[in-house]
Design an enzyme around this catalytic site. Sequence first.
Site, mmCIF file in Angstrom:
data_model
loop_
_atom_site.group_PDB
_atom_site.id
_atom_site.type_symbol
_atom_site.label_atom_id
_atom_site.label_comp_id
_atom_site.label_asym_id
_atom_site.label_seq_id
_atom_site.Cartn_x
_atom_site.Cartn_y
_atom_site.Cartn_z
ATOM 1 N N ASN A 1 -20.966 32.030 -13.748
ATOM 2 C CA ASN A 1 -21.292 31.934 -15.063
ATOM 3 C C ASN A 1 -22.573 32.476 -15.586
ATOM 4 O O ASN A 1 -23.326 32.599 -14.591
ATOM 5 C CB ASN A 1 -20.801 30.470 -15.644
ATOM 6 C CG ASN A 1 -21.536 29.525 -14.743
ATOM 7 O OD1 ASN A 1 -22.999 29.609 -14.847
ATOM 8 N ND2 ASN A 1 -21.072 28.715 -13.756
ATOM 9 N N LYS B 1 -12.502 42.590 1.976
ATOM 10 C CA LYS B 1 -12.566 43.164 0.554
ATOM 11 C C LYS B 1 -11.227 43.713 0.130
ATOM 12 O O LYS B 1 -10.471 44.428 0.968
ATOM 13 C CB LYS B 1 -13.451 44.340 0.605
ATOM 14 C CG LYS B 1 -13.778 44.721 -0.553
ATOM 15 C CD LYS B 1 -14.775 45.907 -0.593
ATOM 16 C CE LYS B 1 -14.865 46.602 -1.882
ATOM 17 N NZ LYS B 1 -15.631 47.797 -1.879
ATOM 18 N N PRO C 1 -13.498 20.204 -7.863
ATOM 19 C CA PRO C 1 -13.585 18.726 -8.011
ATOM 20 C C PRO C 1 -14.680 18.686 -9.232
ATOM 21 O O PRO C 1 -15.552 19.449 -9.315
ATOM 22 C CB PRO C 1 -14.289 18.265 -6.816
ATOM 23 C CG PRO C 1 -14.950 19.677 -6.026
ATOM 24 C CD PRO C 1 -13.886 20.745 -6.539
ATOM 25 N N ASP C 2 -14.454 17.448 -9.938
ATOM 26 C CA ASP C 2 -15.410 17.216 -10.893
ATOM 27 C C ASP C 2 -16.414 16.184 -10.370
ATOM 28 O O ASP C 2 -16.113 15.089 -10.418
ATOM 29 C CB ASP C 2 -14.721 16.643 -12.289
ATOM 30 C CG ASP C 2 -15.692 16.455 -13.495
ATOM 31 O OD1 ASP C 2 -16.818 16.183 -13.345
ATOM 32 O OD2 ASP C 2 -15.181 16.621 -14.716
ATOM 33 N N PHE D 1 -24.014 16.559 -18.776
ATOM 34 C CA PHE D 1 -24.353 17.624 -19.709
ATOM 35 C C PHE D 1 -22.990 17.852 -20.291
ATOM 36 O O PHE D 1 -22.131 18.143 -19.711
ATOM 37 C CB PHE D 1 -25.216 18.792 -19.150
ATOM 38 C CG PHE D 1 -26.874 18.482 -19.151
ATOM 39 C CD1 PHE D 1 -27.242 17.666 -18.219
ATOM 40 C CD2 PHE D 1 -27.521 19.251 -19.835
ATOM 41 C CE1 PHE D 1 -28.501 17.460 -18.178
ATOM 42 C CE2 PHE D 1 -28.950 18.932 -19.636
ATOM 43 C CZ PHE D 1 -29.529 18.167 -18.747
ATOM 44 N N LYS E 1 -15.631 11.002 -18.350
ATOM 45 C CA LYS E 1 -16.208 11.354 -17.212
ATOM 46 C C LYS E 1 -16.871 9.654 -16.737
ATOM 47 O O LYS E 1 -16.866 9.765 -15.415
ATOM 48 C CB LYS E 1 -17.346 11.972 -17.251
ATOM 49 C CG LYS E 1 -17.007 13.604 -17.926
ATOM 50 C CD LYS E 1 -17.178 14.426 -16.936
ATOM 51 C CE LYS E 1 -16.760 16.058 -17.488
ATOM 52 N NZ LYS E 1 -16.956 17.035 -16.551
HETATM 53 O O1 C5P Z 1 -16.258 19.247 -18.240
HETATM 54 P P1 C5P Z 1 -17.541 19.874 -18.372
HETATM 55 O O2 C5P Z 1 -17.649 21.068 -17.578
HETATM 56 O O3 C5P Z 1 -17.811 20.258 -19.972
HETATM 57 O O4 C5P Z 1 -18.611 18.848 -18.158
HETATM 58 C C1 C5P Z 1 -20.040 19.223 -17.973
HETATM 59 C C2 C5P Z 1 -20.561 18.200 -17.238
HETATM 60 O O5 C5P Z 1 -19.993 17.709 -15.819
HETATM 61 C C3 C5P Z 1 -21.934 18.745 -16.630
HETATM 62 O O6 C5P Z 1 -23.069 17.522 -16.657
HETATM 63 C C4 C5P Z 1 -21.689 19.176 -15.267
HETATM 64 O O7 C5P Z 1 -22.508 19.447 -14.646
HETATM 65 C C5 C5P Z 1 -20.597 18.409 -14.605
HETATM 66 N N1 C5P Z 1 -19.444 18.987 -13.952
HETATM 67 C C6 C5P Z 1 -19.398 18.740 -12.718
HETATM 68 N N2 C5P Z 1 -18.539 19.087 -11.945
HETATM 69 C C7 C5P Z 1 -17.498 19.901 -12.613
HETATM 70 C C8 C5P Z 1 -17.488 20.233 -13.917
HETATM 71 C C9 C5P Z 1 -18.535 19.647 -14.622
HETATM 72 O O8 C5P Z 1 -20.241 18.051 -12.189
HETATM 73 N N3 C5P Z 1 -16.510 20.512 -11.691
#
Ligand code: C5P
Length: 397
Positions: A208, A286, A303-304, A323, A341
């Site tokens: 990104n 590849k 994972p979040d 963020f 979150k």
């Molecule tokens: O869900 P979203 O991506 O909009 O959330 C943004 C926040 O969650 C940011 O603080 C980002 O660093 C964190 N994040 C994370 N792991 C992910 C997705 C987002 O720590 N897989």
Amino acid sequence: MLAGKRILLIIGGGIAAYKGLELIRLLRKSGAAVTPVMTPAAAQFVTPMAVAALAGEQVHTDLFDLTNEAEMGHIQLSRVADLVVVAPATADLIGKIAGGLANDLASTLLMATDTPVLLAPAMNVRMWEHPSVRRNVAQLQADGIATIGPDAGDMACGEYGPGRMAEPAAILEAITSQLRAGPLAGRRILVTSGPTHEPIDPVRYIANRSSGAQGTAIARALAGLGAEVVFVTGPADVPPPESVIVRRVETAREMLEAVQQALPADVAIFAAAVADWRVRRESSSKIKKDGGALPVLEFDENPDILAQVAQMGQGRPPLVVGFAAETDDVLAHATAKRARKGCDWIVANDVSPGTGIMGGTENAVTLITDTGAEDWPRMDKAQVANRLAHRIAEALT
Ligand code: C5P
């Protein structure tokens, strides 16, 4: 912030010596005592009188000064400081330290000292890029000597490129973080930053547009207030700050692992733009375009990291900051995100293409805490970082 600290400041002979005066002023303002040393060449650029007046102390210039030798001696002079700072560190001084030469007061002090040393190099861009300077700087870094800068920009000599001495405020920050002094002294803070790269095959990946600029600025500002910062970064465009512990990762899963290893922390800040998905079956070779069917990519959810840390129960950092980069309805989405979150604060911003924020130098944020939402005016990412760092310092007191 630096009350009770003594800095031995060696001013080298370059046009950036004039910024040494401002550095002395800032050091004094933050409570530090300054022992000034000037090379003979430095005295061609700024007067010892100006340096002594700002430092409020005698300027040392001569290796064979009998009065000094009787009263204190250069060995002693090199030991009384908490930190030795060389600003500007010229190619000549850098070469002397790297080569182990000690034929004048500055180089003798640098060899005799047993306190940490911070260099702020400044020189013409061609000199900075010269193989001998590259070699010398690498040697000094290997020897454990810290450096800050140089910055890139227009130079006094009319050329452009890296070589300008770091600004005095940035040097002060580096000094504070090196001495671990300031309101965040003794605090350990985790910062994630940059994008993640999710591999498709050995040569391709999904990424990104995050440059890592905001996360880097936050880590630098926190270290500047004295925190011990663990900086977990994906492949960012901007280099990591000096004076932080850097953990480099590529993928979201590696980032999660590095974050877990970095805990416990007093504060965790998640500024990274983590990929939401990864490619389900990464190809080990590849993928060829054989004229056959187009490849189809399947995804798994990553994972979040923020949510996992915010909801971890035992061992959760007391302050967890996330963020929210949104393109519409920023406040509503960010407020919902804070609740979903489970983090304490959300730094929300509008990254719709017209704002130029993603990958740009400025940011306009809304800070959402348990007491409500605060709109901050649009400002430089470094200013956002400083304001956030100060808010964190207040919250921890
Ligand atoms: O869900 P979203 O991506 O909009 O959330 C943004 C926040 O969650 C940011 O603080 C980002 O660093 C964190 N994040 C994370 N792991 C992910 C997705 C987002 O720590 N897989």
